[in-house]
Each structure stands twice: as structure tokens, then as C-alpha cells.
Design a protein around this motif. Structure first.
Motif, PDB file in Angstrom:
ATOM      1  N   GLY A   1     -54.006  16.465-102.512  1.00 58.22           N
ATOM      2  CA  GLY A   1     -53.557  15.975-101.214  1.00 58.22           C
ATOM      3  C   GLY A   1     -54.713  15.413-100.402  1.00 58.22           C
ATOM      4  N   TYR A   2     -55.811  16.125-100.373  1.00 54.41           N
ATOM      5  CA  TYR A   2     -57.016  15.688 -99.659  1.00 54.41           C
ATOM      6  C   TYR A   2     -57.514  14.353-100.205  1.00 54.41           C
ATOM      7  N   LEU A   3     -57.609  14.245-101.518  1.00 55.04           N
ATOM      8  CA  LEU A   3     -58.104  13.017-102.129  1.00 55.04           C
ATOM      9  C   LEU A   3     -57.155  11.848-101.887  1.00 55.04           C
ATOM     10  N   LYS A   4     -55.857  12.137-101.851  1.00 52.70           N
ATOM     11  CA  LYS A   4     -54.868  11.086-101.563  1.00 52.70           C
ATOM     12  C   LYS A   4     -55.094  10.529-100.162  1.00 52.70           C
ATOM     13  N   MET A   5     -55.353  11.406 -99.197  1.00 47.63           N
ATOM     14  CA  MET A   5     -55.544  10.961 -97.821  1.00 47.63           C
ATOM     15  C   MET A   5     -56.851  10.202 -97.645  1.00 47.63           C
ATOM     16  N   ILE A   6     -57.910  10.662 -98.297  1.00 50.64           N
ATOM     17  CA  ILE A   6     -59.176   9.930 -98.253  1.00 50.64           C
ATOM     18  C   ILE A   6     -58.965   8.497 -98.740  1.00 50.64           C
TER      19      ILE A   6
ATOM     20  N   ASN B   1     -56.121   6.870 -98.808  1.00 54.81           N
ATOM     21  CA  ASN B   1     -55.241   6.159 -97.874  1.00 54.81           C
ATOM     22  C   ASN B   1     -56.024   5.518 -96.736  1.00 54.81           C
ATOM     23  N   TYR B   2     -56.976   6.256 -96.179  1.00 56.73           N
ATOM     24  CA  TYR B   2     -57.739   5.735 -95.037  1.00 56.73           C
ATOM     25  C   TYR B   2     -58.616   4.556 -95.444  1.00 56.73           C
ATOM     26  N   GLU B   3     -59.108   4.581 -96.663  1.00 59.38           N
ATOM     27  CA  GLU B   3     -59.867   3.429 -97.143  1.00 59.38           C
ATOM     28  C   GLU B   3     -58.965   2.211 -97.264  1.00 59.38           C
ATOM     29  N   HIS B   4     -57.764   2.406 -97.779  1.00 56.00           N
ATOM     30  CA  HIS B   4     -56.805   1.305 -97.898  1.00 56.00           C
ATOM     31  C   HIS B   4     -56.437   0.741 -96.529  1.00 56.00           C
ATOM     32  N   LEU B   5     -56.263   1.606 -95.536  1.00 53.45           N
ATOM     33  CA  LEU B   5     -55.860   1.150 -94.208  1.00 53.45           C
ATOM     34  C   LEU B   5     -56.879   0.210 -93.578  1.00 53.45           C
ATOM     35  N   VAL B   6     -58.126   0.347 -93.976  1.00 50.01           N
ATOM     36  CA  VAL B   6     -59.177  -0.505 -93.441  1.00 50.01           C
ATOM     37  C   VAL B   6     -59.452  -1.713 -94.348  1.00 50.01           C
ATOM     38  N   ALA B   7     -59.324  -1.517 -95.652  1.00 45.04           N
ATOM     39  CA  ALA B   7     -59.756  -2.550 -96.602  1.00 45.04           C
ATOM     40  C   ALA B   7     -58.647  -3.486 -97.078  1.00 45.04           C
ATOM     41  N   ASP B   8     -57.391  -3.034 -97.091  1.00 48.26           N
ATOM     42  CA  ASP B   8     -56.310  -3.844 -97.663  1.00 48.26           C
ATOM     43  C   ASP B   8     -55.912  -4.992 -96.739  1.00 48.26           C
ATOM     44  N   GLU B   9     -55.689  -6.150 -97.327  1.00 45.44           N
ATOM     45  CA  GLU B   9     -55.287  -7.320 -96.537  1.00 45.44           C
ATOM     46  C   GLU B   9     -53.966  -7.070 -95.821  1.00 45.44           C
ATOM     47  N   PHE B  10     -53.046  -6.360 -96.488  1.00 42.27           N
ATOM     48  CA  PHE B  10     -51.749  -6.080 -95.859  1.00 42.27           C
ATOM     49  C   PHE B  10     -51.955  -5.354 -94.529  1.00 42.27           C
ATOM     50  N   SER B  11     -52.802  -4.342 -94.529  1.00 38.48           N
ATOM     51  CA  SER B  11     -53.079  -3.583 -93.313  1.00 38.48           C
ATOM     52  C   SER B  11     -53.829  -4.435 -92.293  1.00 38.48           C
TER      53      SER B  11
ATOM     54  N   GLU C   1     -50.051  24.122-103.899  1.00 36.95           N
ATOM     55  CA  GLU C   1     -49.116  23.106-103.401  1.00 36.95           C
ATOM     56  C   GLU C   1     -49.127  23.071-101.881  1.00 36.95           C
ATOM     57  N   ILE C   2     -49.121  24.231-101.265  1.00 37.79           N
ATOM     58  CA  ILE C   2     -49.124  24.302 -99.800  1.00 37.79           C
ATOM     59  C   ILE C   2     -50.409  23.692 -99.237  1.00 37.79           C
ATOM     60  N   ALA C   3     -51.550  24.018 -99.854  1.00 38.07           N
ATOM     61  CA  ALA C   3     -52.825  23.466 -99.391  1.00 38.07           C
ATOM     62  C   ALA C   3     -52.838  21.944 -99.506  1.00 38.07           C
ATOM     63  N   ASN C   4     -52.311  21.431-100.619  1.00 41.60           N
ATOM     64  CA  ASN C   4     -52.278  19.981-100.818  1.00 41.60           C
ATOM     65  C   ASN C   4     -51.377  19.282 -99.819  1.00 41.60           C
ATOM     66  N   ILE C   5     -50.199  19.840 -99.619  1.00 47.18           N
ATOM     67  CA  ILE C   5     -49.249  19.180 -98.730  1.00 47.18           C
ATOM     68  C   ILE C   5     -49.663  19.334 -97.273  1.00 47.18           C
ATOM     69  N   ARG C   6     -50.325  20.442 -96.948  1.00 43.23           N
ATOM     70  CA  ARG C   6     -50.888  20.574 -95.602  1.00 43.23           C
ATOM     71  C   ARG C   6     -51.918  19.464 -95.353  1.00 43.23           C
ATOM     72  N   SER C   7     -52.645  19.095 -96.397  1.00 44.98           N
ATOM     73  CA  SER C   7     -53.617  18.003 -96.272  1.00 44.98           C
ATOM     74  C   SER C   7     -52.935  16.691 -95.905  1.00 44.98           C
ATOM     75  N   LEU C   8     -51.709  16.504 -96.382  1.00 49.77           N
ATOM     76  CA  LEU C   8     -50.958  15.285 -96.050  1.00 49.77           C
ATOM     77  C   LEU C   8     -50.479  15.290 -94.605  1.00 49.77           C
ATOM     78  N   TRP C   9     -50.190  16.474 -94.077  1.00 49.31           N
ATOM     79  CA  TRP C   9     -49.539  16.588 -92.768  1.00 49.31           C
ATOM     80  C   TRP C   9     -50.492  16.788 -91.602  1.00 49.31           C
ATOM     81  N   THR C  10     -51.767  17.028 -91.904  1.00 46.89           N
ATOM     82  CA  THR C  10     -52.724  17.288 -90.835  1.00 46.89           C
ATOM     83  C   THR C  10     -53.816  16.219 -90.822  1.00 46.89           C
TER      84      THR C  10
END
Length: 263
Positions: free
Chosen positions: A111-116, A118-128, A206-215
Motif C-alpha cells: 500500500g505504501y509503495l502504491k501511494m509513493i 501515485n504521487y510521482e504520477h500525479l506530478v509527472a504524467d501528462e494527463f495530470s 492487509e490492514i497496514a497496507n490499506i491504511r496506507s491508502l487511506w491516510t
């Protein structure tokens, strides 16, 4: 925290004013001009009246069309509600149910790695980049008050807020401070979801991973900040190169959204 920061919205959460932060030139962001928030699908009648009283006339929804279809915004009459997806797909899995999340987030730190990522994509992707350009265009044309949001008001909304503050010359420390306020305002929502997962038999991993998505996690925002620097060297050059703002646009934003506080 300044009492003006958190807004008294009943049917929503993480709803706040981003006024009051200080620019490098000593001016401050005006109060009552720009609100950031989480989901606006469940606002009460009192909330809608409050938004009218606060002169909100434009809402920017950074969610994907699928998210919007599932939980459409509830907004005051005559308010312009614009869906400007910040990503081409739901990278935060905000529409996924428990079973799907449980299947996808079993590996440690996934979950943590997914969010890391995501934030790179939000800055680097042309769509964003295109979406945030549209956001800035609206800010330049806004006449009264604009509110912007995504699902939880932390990732797509958090990066939009970061870019806006960078354009206004707000320090990195203040940007991070504002970002982390989400944790204080989302505790009840996150804890409720975690309790539900526990009842469903989710493992600790699972809880730790999904908490990473929600916080929020300062590492996430730091990845966005670091990506801005790696792409262009500094925030203003990034805004020129990727969001396609000109110097005159940045000057206009500062003149419009900053004020000199009387002593």
C-alpha cells in the motif's frame, strides 16, 4: 491551528480553507477564496446553505468519471460543478470493495509503495499536468470562491494544493503542514473502515497496507516535491515546463490570492 482553517461542514470531512499561509514576499493567502475538501456527495441542506453563504460558485472534482457516477457531488443551486479528472484511472483504489483490496494488498508495504508511485504520477504524467493546468486556468478566472476535491481530499487534492502554494511562493514547510492536517480530520473515517476490515477477518498486513491508502504520509508528498525538482530543478520552472504557466500567470495568481496583513 487557526479557527478559520477547518470549516463546519456536517455531511463532509477534511473540509478546510487554505488561507493564511505566508509567501516569501511577506503577503498571506486570502481567507475565504479557496477551499479543499474530501467527497461532496453527502452534504446536508445546512452544508449547501453554508457554501452559498461563503460565496462558493465553482467546484472542481478531480475524481474519475466512474467515481463521480458512484457518488455524484451534491452542490448548491447555480454552482458550477466541473469534473476534471486528475488521473486517467483510480490509482488510489477508492472505488474498490473490501474483497478486492484484500486480494491486492497482501504483500508487505504494498500500500505504501502504491501511494509513493501515485504521487510521482500525479506530478509527472501528462494527463495530470493537463488537469492541473485547467485548475489553474479556473483559479485565474474565478470571481468568488472555488472549492476543489477528490475522494478523501488528500492525494489528487493534496498535489493541487501543493502546486497552488508553490505558485504563490509558500514555503515547503507550510505546504507539508497543510498536507498533514488531513490526518487530524480523517481519523474517524479511517478508523471506521479499519474496524470494518477487522470484522471481515483482514490480516494485520492487509490492514497496514490499506491504511496506507487511506491516510497521508509525508513521504508521499515528499515524492511529489522531489519529482518536481528532478524534472525541472525548482517549483516555478516546473510550473512553466509542465503546467504551462507563464510568469504573468504566476504574478496574476499572487496578486489575486495574496494580501498584505495589516499590523
Amino acid at each position: 491551528m487557526d479557527k478559520r482553517r477547518v470549516l463546519p461542514v456536517i455531511g463532509g470531512y477534511n473540509f478546510r480553507d487554505i488561507g493564511g499561509y505566508t509567501s516569501t514576499d511577506g503577503r498571506k493567502i486570502k481567507w475565504g477564496k479557496l477551499f479543499r475538501t474530501a467527497n461532496m456527495a453527502y452534504l446536508s441542506q445546512a452544508d449547501l446553505l453554508y457554501l452559498r453563504e461563503r460565496n462558493v460558485d465553482t467546484i472542481v472534482d478531480f475524481r474519475t468519471p466512474i467515481e463521480v457516477e458512484k457518488e455524484p457531488d451534491r452542490v448548491p443551486k447555480n454552482v458550477v460543478d466541473l469534473n476534471i479528472p486528475a488521473t486517467d484511472l483510480d490509482r488510489t483504489d477508492s472505488t474498490a470493495d473490501y474483497a478486492q483490496l484484500s486480494r491486492e494488498y497482501k504483500e508487505k508495504n504494498s500500500g505504501y509503495l502504491k501511494m509513493i508511485n501515485n504521487y510521482e504520477h500525479l506530478v509527472a504524467d501528462e494527463f495530470s499536468n493537463v488537469a492541473y493546468h485547467k485548475f489553474f486556468d479556473l483559479l485565474l478566472r474565478e470571481k468568488q470562491t472555488l472549492a476543489f476535491h477528490c475522494k478523501a481530499g488528500k492525494d489528487r487534492t493534496g498535489v493541487a494544493s501543493m502546486l497552488f502554494m508553490e505558485a504563490l511562493g509558500i514555503s515547503e514547510n507550510q505546504i507539508k503542514h497543510d498536507y498533514l492536517i488531513t490526518d487530524r480530520l480523517s481519523t474517524k473515517i479511517v478508523d471506521g473502515k479499519v474496524d470494518y476490515m477487522k470484522k471481515k477477518g483482514a490480516s494485520a498486513e492487509e490492514i497496514a497496507n490499506i491504511r496506507s491508502l487511506w491516510t497521508v504520509n509525508i513521504d508521499y508528498l515528499q515524492r511529489a516535491i522531489d519529482t518536481v525538482k528532478s524534472l525541472s530543478g525548482d517549483p516555478i520552472t516546473y510550473l512553466h515546463d509542465y503546467i504551462h504557466l507563464e510568469d504573468k500567470d504566476i504574478d496574476a495568481l499572487r496578486d489575486k490570492y495574496l494580501f498584505e496583513e495589516k499590523k
